[in-house]
Design an enzyme around this catalytic site. Structure first.
Site, mmCIF file in Angstrom:
data_model
loop_
_atom_site.group_PDB
_atom_site.id
_atom_site.type_symbol
_atom_site.label_atom_id
_atom_site.label_comp_id
_atom_site.label_asym_id
_atom_site.label_seq_id
_atom_site.Cartn_x
_atom_site.Cartn_y
_atom_site.Cartn_z
ATOM 1 N N GLY A 133 0.777 -1.236 0.000
ATOM 2 C CA GLY A 133 0.000 0.000 0.000
ATOM 3 C C GLY A 133 0.807 1.282 0.000
ATOM 4 N N GLY A 184 3.501 -3.547 -4.031
ATOM 5 C CA GLY A 184 3.359 -3.745 -5.466
ATOM 6 C C GLY A 184 3.681 -2.440 -6.166
ATOM 7 N N ARG A 185 2.735 -1.485 -6.016
ATOM 8 C CA ARG A 185 2.855 -0.191 -6.685
ATOM 9 C C ARG A 185 4.205 0.492 -6.423
ATOM 10 N NH1 ARG A 185 -1.888 3.048 -7.214
ATOM 11 N NH2 ARG A 185 -2.696 1.707 -5.586
ATOM 12 N N ARG A 234 -7.350 3.731 -14.419
ATOM 13 C CA ARG A 234 -7.317 4.311 -13.074
ATOM 14 C C ARG A 234 -7.986 5.691 -12.973
ATOM 15 N NH1 ARG A 234 -3.561 5.359 -10.237
ATOM 16 N NH2 ARG A 234 -4.357 4.496 -8.305
ATOM 17 N N CYS A 264 -14.976 5.404 -27.209
ATOM 18 C CA CYS A 264 -16.277 6.040 -27.373
ATOM 19 C C CYS A 264 -16.895 6.282 -26.018
ATOM 20 C CB CYS A 264 -17.177 5.157 -28.223
ATOM 21 S SG CYS A 264 -16.487 4.929 -29.840
ATOM 22 N N GLU A 265 -16.333 7.203 -25.299
ATOM 23 C CA GLU A 265 -16.727 7.400 -23.910
ATOM 24 C C GLU A 265 -16.184 8.765 -23.499
ATOM 25 O OE1 GLU A 265 -18.086 5.020 -20.463
ATOM 26 O OE2 GLU A 265 -17.360 4.001 -22.236
ATOM 27 N N TYR A 314 -1.008 -1.401 -11.943
ATOM 28 C CA TYR A 314 -2.462 -1.372 -12.125
ATOM 29 C C TYR A 314 -2.889 -0.642 -13.402
ATOM 30 C CZ TYR A 314 -1.985 -2.744 -7.258
ATOM 31 O OH TYR A 314 -1.608 -3.372 -6.106
HETATM 32 N N1 LLP Z 1 -1.376 -7.027 -0.480
HETATM 33 C C1 LLP Z 1 -2.702 -7.163 -0.622
HETATM 34 C C2 LLP Z 1 -3.417 -8.137 0.187
HETATM 35 C C3 LLP Z 1 -3.390 -6.368 -1.538
HETATM 36 O O1 LLP Z 1 -4.696 -6.502 -1.656
HETATM 37 C C4 LLP Z 1 -2.674 -5.420 -2.312
HETATM 38 C C5 LLP Z 1 -3.357 -4.593 -3.280
HETATM 39 C C6 LLP Z 1 -1.289 -5.327 -2.149
HETATM 40 C C7 LLP Z 1 -0.672 -6.133 -1.212
HETATM 41 C C8 LLP Z 1 -0.433 -4.384 -2.944
HETATM 42 O O2 LLP Z 1 -0.775 -3.066 -2.746
HETATM 43 P P1 LLP Z 1 0.170 -1.911 -3.347
HETATM 44 O O3 LLP Z 1 1.472 -1.932 -2.603
HETATM 45 O O4 LLP Z 1 0.374 -2.205 -4.785
HETATM 46 O O5 LLP Z 1 -0.590 -0.657 -3.137
HETATM 47 N N2 LLP Z 1 -6.185 -1.185 -8.483
HETATM 48 C C9 LLP Z 1 -5.967 -0.230 -7.408
HETATM 49 C C10 LLP Z 1 -5.194 -0.829 -6.288
HETATM 50 C C11 LLP Z 1 -5.808 -2.092 -5.785
HETATM 51 C C12 LLP Z 1 -4.947 -2.698 -4.767
HETATM 52 C C13 LLP Z 1 -5.347 -4.089 -4.537
HETATM 53 N N3 LLP Z 1 -4.578 -4.738 -3.545
HETATM 54 C C14 LLP Z 1 -5.249 0.988 -7.955
HETATM 55 O O6 LLP Z 1 -4.976 1.012 -9.148
HETATM 56 O O7 LLP Z 1 -4.964 1.937 -7.224
#
Ligand code: LLP
Length: 495
Positions: free
Chosen positions: A293, A337-338, A391, A422-423, A452
């Site tokens: 996160g 992740g991000r 996003r 088309c949006e 993402y």
């Molecule tokens: N661990 C779990 C259990 C998760 O559900 C997630 C993300 C992560 C780790 C990794 O989170 P990160 O470090 O990447 O923030 N599609 C959305 C974000 C959805 C996140 C889903 N879970 C966006 O584009 O902002």
């Protein structure tokens, strides 16, 4: 990074149509460092380069739209998380296991980089497990998430010898345990809890409050048994189930979070609960996963914290809470992740049509309804859109963009970068100042699209999903090829 001509655009007034946070850049050609991968720069001709490769060359070789990833930058960010957290937690639990959250962006090349840099892999579906298997990563280093895992996914996880299955509900706990037991195995399980920490982020990416689908509630009276929380019931059930080895607890409070306090508070809550449960049920839970996160910079006003700073804040709380509770600290793991992949990548688009509209900037409620002054907003259409970056539509996410094929001395113009779908909501960058001479055929680069974006891409309007090219030391290679028309048609079964 290049800062040539840094005063050329200074002194231009902000457009009344622009959001308050958006400043007119002093130099439209400059690259605001936190938003870009480490090797991104401009060459002497003014074109954007990454890993020493000119974007024009990338366009000629691979076409646009194109996700352009800096491999060295990915590896550096992965290592930064591993090294900083290892250092901060060395004396607490001997280091930290970093699980790269594959849902942000996953392909076999990335799994290999993750492994080579000493990280592990977090997956969220059978499909992501298939990528892990194809890449050949040891099952022991892989985790599986999801709030609705199928029996097939659970079986696959057990067959691959997964290091952990993160269980999301009481229902699933029994299912995982029974499936494992039926084949004479024990599933290694962590329980995902909702610690009730409110994360300051978009509602759809905040995940630790009560009223959403993920996790086991820590609040009392969330089960049929008086006073018992769903989390406690799960601990009791997991420790009694012959098909389950209970490794410990997990939480993930949300995504794109900048302040470390939320992570620290969640850690403290989980540790207190872990200590209480160990005591009450005479068990040991050797592991605690604090999720991912960590936020990144999408625009110049985003100020992400270095991994070391987040690690230090979290380590301080884990250290003091374990001391206060007089428990041996569990082995800590995290799931970024991000923050690993997001800034490694920009999307390269070609500009097509342009138009300027005039908009009345008068706010409807400012009592000055007959103020008829209008201001220009330039719509810059690119050859992708919401199919390669959902996003902005999904989360009102803001992005930024620069002219990538050249520099320009033209005056800044408030622009909206839109796609070709088309949006009318098909917006890539809602508000950005671009040089007023941006024209058809120019290339634009939108930074921060590593996480993402490809992962959430679609074929809306039968657009082919773009490829992903990895650039390193002056050479580039596709790690995911772009779709062709053939790909688009080959699942159509015919009339
Ligand atoms: N661990 C779990 C259990 C998760 O559900 C997630 C993300 C992560 C780790 C990794 O989170 P990160 O470090 O990447 O923030 N599609 C959305 C974000 C959805 C996140 C889903 N879970 C966006 O584009 O902002």
């Amino acid at each position: 990074m290049t800062n040539a001509g840094s005063t050329v655009h200074a002194g231009h007034a902000a457009s009344p149509l622009a959001p308050e946070w958006l400043q007119v850049p002093a130099d439209l050609n400059a690259l605001h460092e936190p938003m870009w991968a480490g090797s991104v720069d401009r060459n002497s001709a003014g074109a954007l380069t990454v890993g020493g490769v000119d974007v024009q060359e990338l366009k000629e070789q691979f076409g646009t739209p194109l996700f352009v990833m800096d491999e060295a930058d990915f590896r550096a960010r992965a290592r930064a998380f591993k090294d900083s957290f290892d250092a901060a937690f060395a004396d607490i639990c001997g280091g930290v296991d970093v699980y790269y959250a594959g849902k942000s962006f996953l392909c076999t090349a990335v799994v290999k980089w993750v492994e080579e840099e000493g990280l592990r892999l977090d997956t969220a579906s059978g499909g992501e497990l298939a990528v892990a298997a194809r890449a050949g990563i040891a099952g022991e280093r892989v985790a599986l998430h999801g709030n609705n895992k199928s029996d097939a996914e659970i079986t696959r996880a057990l067959d691959m010898g997964l290091g952990r299955i993160v269980v999301d509900s009481l229902d699933e706990l029994v299912r995982v345990g029974d499936i494992a037991r039926a084949s004479g195995r024990k599933a290694k399980v962590m329980l995902r809890l909702t610690p009730g920490v409110h994360a300051h982020t978009h509602e759809f990416i905040a995940t630790a409050h009560e009223d959403q689908k993920f996790g086991l509630s820590m609040a009392a009276d969330t089960t049929d048994q008086a006073g018992l929380s769903a989390a406690e019931e799960a601990v009791a059930a997991a420790s009694a189930h012959p098909g389950i080895e209970l490794l410990g607890l997990h939480c993930h409070i949300g995504s794109q979070i900048f302040e470390p306090d939320g992570f620290a508070l969640a850690a403290e809550k989980l540790l207190r609960f872990l200590a209480a449960m160990q005591d009450k049920y005479s068990i040991t839970m050797p592991e605690l996963d604090l999720g991912g996160g960590y936020g990144i910079a999408y625009t110049p006003v985003d100020t992400p914290r270095p991994a070391a700073e987040i690690a230090a804040a979290m380590a301080a709380v884990v250290r003091s809470t374990c001391a206060e509770l007089a428990i041996k600290a569990p082995r800590i793991s995290i799931e970024p992740g991000r923050a690993i992949v997001g800034s490694t990548t920009f999307t390269l688009y070609e500009v097509g049509t342009l138009k300027t509209v005039r908009v009345d900037a008068t706010a409807p409620d400012d009592g000055d309804a007959d103020n008829n002054v209008t201001y220009p907003r330039r719509y810059v259409s690119v050859d992708g859109g919401m199919s390669d970056n959902a996003r902005p539509v999904l989360y009102d996410a803001d992005y930024s963009a620069v002219l990538a094929s050249r520099t320009s001395m033209a005056a800044p113009q408030l622009s909206r970068v839109v796609g070709k779908h088309c949006e009318s909501g098909d917006i890539v960058v809602r508000d950005v100042y671009l040089p007023g001479d941006v024209a058809a055929g120019d290339l634009l680069a939108v930074p921060g699209t590593g996480a993402y974006c490809w992962a959430l891409s679609s074929n809306y309007n039968y657009l082919a999903r773009p490829g992903v090219v990895a650039v390193r030391d002056g050479s580039s290679r596709l790690i995911v090829r772009g779709e062709t028309e053939e790909d688009l048609l080959n699942r159509d079964m015919g009339a």
